[in-house]
Enzyme design. Sequence first.
Site, PDB file in Angstrom:
ATOM      1  N   ARG A 114      -0.686  50.412  -2.169  1.00 44.57           N
ATOM      2  CA  ARG A 114      -0.483  51.738  -2.755  1.00 44.57           C
ATOM      3  C   ARG A 114      -0.365  52.760  -1.633  1.00 44.57           C
ATOM      4  NH1 ARG A 114      -4.563  55.891  -4.755  1.00 44.57           N
ATOM      5  NH2 ARG A 114      -3.207  57.407  -5.756  1.00 44.57           N
ATOM      6  N   HIS A 132       0.449  63.070  -3.332  1.00 44.92           N
ATOM      7  CA  HIS A 132      -0.939  62.897  -2.895  1.00 44.92           C
ATOM      8  C   HIS A 132      -1.277  64.142  -2.054  1.00 44.92           C
ATOM      9  CE1 HIS A 132      -4.213  59.666  -2.385  1.00 44.92           C
ATOM     10  NE2 HIS A 132      -4.707  60.761  -1.840  1.00 44.92           N
ATOM     11  N   GLU A 136      -4.950  62.461  -8.497  1.00 43.94           N
ATOM     12  CA  GLU A 136      -6.122  63.323  -8.683  1.00 43.94           C
ATOM     13  C   GLU A 136      -5.786  64.806  -8.853  1.00 43.94           C
ATOM     14  OE1 GLU A 136      -8.980  62.570  -5.585  1.00 43.94           O
ATOM     15  OE2 GLU A 136      -9.268  60.486  -6.200  1.00 43.94           O
ATOM     16  N   ASN A 194      -9.427  56.497  -9.968  1.00 41.13           N
ATOM     17  CA  ASN A 194     -10.133  56.470  -8.683  1.00 41.13           C
ATOM     18  C   ASN A 194     -11.608  56.712  -8.961  1.00 41.13           C
ATOM     19  OD1 ASN A 194      -7.604  56.287  -7.594  1.00 41.13           O
ATOM     20  ND2 ASN A 194      -7.584  58.334  -6.687  1.00 41.13           N
ATOM     21  N   TYR A 234     -15.565  56.656  -7.237  1.00 35.06           N
ATOM     22  CA  TYR A 234     -16.442  56.530  -6.072  1.00 35.06           C
ATOM     23  C   TYR A 234     -17.915  56.557  -6.429  1.00 35.06           C
ATOM     24  CZ  TYR A 234     -12.322  56.861  -3.229  1.00 35.06           C
ATOM     25  OH  TYR A 234     -11.100  56.588  -2.658  1.00 35.06           O
ATOM     26  N   GLU A 238      -8.288  53.509  -6.516  1.00 35.49           N
ATOM     27  CA  GLU A 238      -9.080  53.770  -5.299  1.00 35.49           C
ATOM     28  C   GLU A 238     -10.534  53.456  -5.590  1.00 35.49           C
ATOM     29  OE1 GLU A 238      -8.866  57.660  -3.504  1.00 35.49           O
ATOM     30  OE2 GLU A 238      -6.693  57.729  -3.753  1.00 35.49           O
TER      31      GLU A 238
HETATM   32  C1  FCB Z   1      -9.949  60.550  -2.955  1.00 36.11           C
HETATM   33  C2  FCB Z   1      -8.576  60.749  -2.361  1.00 36.11           C
HETATM   34  C3  FCB Z   1      -8.288  59.900  -1.171  1.00 36.11           C
HETATM   35  C4  FCB Z   1      -9.497  59.734  -0.278  1.00 36.11           C
HETATM   36  C5  FCB Z   1     -10.718  59.377  -1.069  1.00 36.11           C
HETATM   37  C6  FCB Z   1     -11.960  59.170  -0.248  1.00 36.11           C
HETATM   38  O1  FCB Z   1     -10.322  61.699  -3.646  1.00 36.11           O
HETATM   39  O2  FCB Z   1      -7.585  60.482  -3.324  1.00 36.11           O
HETATM   40  O3  FCB Z   1      -7.185  60.445  -0.515  1.00 36.11           O
HETATM   41  O4  FCB Z   1      -9.670  60.850   0.491  1.00 36.11           O
HETATM   42  O5  FCB Z   1     -10.970  60.334  -2.043  1.00 36.11           O
END
Ligand code: FCB
Length: 445
Positions: free
Chosen positions: A81, A125, A170, A296, A298, A352
């Site tokens: 990607r 992006h 995002e 995405n 985290y 992500e």
């Molecule tokens: C996301 C972004 C990516 C990267 C990660 C850690 O928000 O899409 O570009 O910076 O965080």
Amino acid sequence: MPQAPLHCQFPPHFVWGVATSSFQIEGAAHADGKGESVWDRFCKQPGAIADASNGDIACDHYNRLEEDLDLIASLGVNCYRFSVAWPRVQPLGQGNWNPKGLDFYERLVDGLKARGIQAFATLNHWDLPQGLQERGGWNERNTVHRFVDYARHVQARLGDRLDGLTTHNEPWVVAVLGHEQGSFAPGIKSRGIAAQVSHHLLLSHGLALQALRADGARSPLGIVLNLSSCVPATAMPADIAAARMADARGRRWYADPLFKGCYPDEVLAELGADAPIVQPGDMAAIEQPMDYLGVNYYARTVVAASGADWDARQRGLPVTDMGWEIYPQGLADLLCLLHRDYPGLPPVYVTENGGAFKDQAVVNGRVQDDDRIAYLREHIAAVASALQQGVPMAGYMVWSLMDNFEWASGYQKRFGIVHVDYRTLARTPKASADWYRDFLKAWRG
Ligand code: FCB
């Protein structure tokens, strides 16, 4: 009942990738006719980037394409990607196209195909051409139409070889960090502008999908959202209500228009006079059928009615080097929530997921990043759990292929499964890259 080994819990057609974005790795900021982006400009603002760095060189991926393609192939992934830098393809965001920019992405896509790797491209992006920012950027409705032109141009050139074409990465980050908090480019601080920007991003997604399909799109089309599972800090009703509101602002503000054609009422009410101007037909345009949704993830978000920051680190919970809590269960919870809330949810990719950690220096050609291996393994297990619960999971992509420019944190935060020495630009796969390669080998059987 004992669980099957992790790699056995995924079907043979599952997509496994690594992800990057143009501004974070390409460098060559002024090469071959590339125009300035809002991030090139933002990096010049004193104090904007933690280490006062910029994307001028980054990982120099633009000049090391072949080496990086081999690197990607060496991991055994079946998907990559990446994003297209709009100002590389159309320097001012309108008017002239830059053939050399498109040549670069064509070499990238052909290089992936030659190595048997699927190509997932993202159109935005975050590196909007500065020329458009000077005309109002995403706050300006005209930018929506410029984006549609750009999307059509990229598809005309590359669409027949893409396995996924994502409009935006995002939109929440562009709207809220870029236009409300001002901590990301273009550094604006206005809730009303942020709301309008979010609407224009969503509208441009919908209109682009319509136009790409009218042009005979051959690749699957979708969008990527940054989503989190929001949980209340305590069982107190006020905290529960605050968590619901945070979920409405962060997740439903984006997903409801895409899948239900409306903004959540409670967020519109909260915005009041700051609510975006929505023209007749906009919501129907946004609610286009999508071939996939990219998520995405985290960390989870813990919400207290007091508005106080809920600091996982202070509570002794595991966090990454970003200070983000490591909470894999949140990914399974989130995916199940999407499945529940949006009947007919298209295939979902985790586009992500990964962690920044304070990696040790390269010792004898190795970086032993055991914390990252644990992070990835546990989150992949969360995807397996979502699959088991019936969520239409289609793929998983690690953020990131290699250490890179982490936006306002500059080069201080390392997310890569490949280490980059910013002095020599040498790439060294970390132990996590070996782990991922072995995992994929076992999965292929
Ligand atoms: C996301 C972004 C990516 C990267 C990660 C850690 O928000 O899409 O570009 O910076 O965080």
